[in-house]
Design a protein around this motif. Structure first.
Motif, short mmCIF file in Angstrom:
data_model
loop_
_atom_site.label_atom_id
_atom_site.label_comp_id
_atom_site.label_asym_id
_atom_site.label_seq_id
_atom_site.Cartn_x
_atom_site.Cartn_y
_atom_site.Cartn_z
N HIS A 31 0.82 -1.22 0.00
CA HIS A 31 0.00 0.00 0.00
C HIS A 31 0.85 1.28 0.00
O HIS A 31 0.36 2.35 -0.32
CB HIS A 31 -0.99 0.01 1.17
CG HIS A 31 -0.36 0.25 2.50
ND1 HIS A 31 0.17 -0.75 3.26
CD2 HIS A 31 -0.15 1.40 3.18
CE1 HIS A 31 0.67 -0.24 4.37
NE2 HIS A 31 0.48 1.06 4.34
N GLN A 37 -6.65 4.33 -3.87
CA GLN A 37 -7.24 3.01 -4.11
C GLN A 37 -8.08 3.06 -5.38
O GLN A 37 -9.13 3.70 -5.42
CB GLN A 37 -8.11 2.61 -2.92
CG GLN A 37 -8.69 1.23 -3.09
CD GLN A 37 -9.47 0.81 -1.87
OE1 GLN A 37 -9.17 1.21 -0.77
NE2 GLN A 37 -10.49 0.00 -2.08
N LEU A 41 -11.09 -3.07 -7.48
CA LEU A 41 -9.97 -3.96 -7.19
C LEU A 41 -10.50 -5.36 -6.90
O LEU A 41 -11.56 -5.52 -6.28
CB LEU A 41 -9.19 -3.47 -5.97
CG LEU A 41 -8.28 -2.28 -6.16
CD1 LEU A 41 -7.67 -1.88 -4.83
CD2 LEU A 41 -7.19 -2.59 -7.15
N TRP A 56 -8.52 -6.58 -0.07
CA TRP A 56 -8.10 -6.44 -1.46
C TRP A 56 -6.82 -7.22 -1.74
O TRP A 56 -5.84 -7.12 -1.02
CB TRP A 56 -7.89 -4.97 -1.81
CG TRP A 56 -9.18 -4.23 -1.69
CD1 TRP A 56 -10.17 -4.17 -2.61
CD2 TRP A 56 -9.63 -3.48 -0.57
NE1 TRP A 56 -11.21 -3.41 -2.14
CE2 TRP A 56 -10.90 -2.98 -0.89
CE3 TRP A 56 -9.08 -3.19 0.67
CZ2 TRP A 56 -11.63 -2.20 -0.01
CZ3 TRP A 56 -9.80 -2.42 1.54
CH2 TRP A 56 -11.07 -1.94 1.19
N LYS A 57 -6.83 -7.98 -2.82
CA LYS A 57 -5.69 -8.83 -3.18
C LYS A 57 -4.44 -8.02 -3.49
O LYS A 57 -3.34 -8.46 -3.22
CB LYS A 57 -6.05 -9.72 -4.37
CG LYS A 57 -7.12 -10.74 -4.03
CD LYS A 57 -7.45 -11.62 -5.21
CE LYS A 57 -8.51 -12.63 -4.81
NZ LYS A 57 -8.82 -13.56 -5.88
N ASP A 58 -4.60 -6.82 -4.04
CA ASP A 58 -3.44 -5.99 -4.38
C ASP A 58 -2.71 -5.48 -3.15
O ASP A 58 -1.54 -5.09 -3.24
CB ASP A 58 -3.86 -4.80 -5.24
CG ASP A 58 -4.30 -5.23 -6.63
OD1 ASP A 58 -4.05 -6.40 -7.01
OD2 ASP A 58 -4.87 -4.40 -7.34
#
Length: 76
Positions: A31, A37, A41, A56-58
């Motif tokens: 992050h 964001q 996502l 969130w996977k990211d």
């Protein structure tokens, strides 16, 4: 280019009684590199999100210390 795993070389005094650690490493979470964001996502399922600590996977970052990396990511 950025990486999530960084290393540095701390100062080692010639008067230290112990052998110095020549290289130290640390992990930075994903992050830090996303300024905002983005919409839509991909998300984990609710149960997976509880295990991973994020929805969130990211933003997921599995942290492995040096000993766990040597064992293929398995805790000892």
């Amino acid at each position: 280019m950025y990486t999530h795993h960084k290393t540095y070389h701390p100062y080692a005094s010639p008067f230290d009684p112990c052998k110095p650690i020549s290289e130290k490493s640390f992990s930075t979470p994903p992050h830090l590199y996303i300024g905002f964001q983005p919409p839509n996502l991909p998300q984990f399922s609710p149960l997976e999100a509880l295990r991973c600590g994020t929805l969130w996977k990211d933003f997921y970052d599995p942290y492995y210390n040096a000993q766990e990396k040597a064992n293929g990511g398995l805790p000892t």
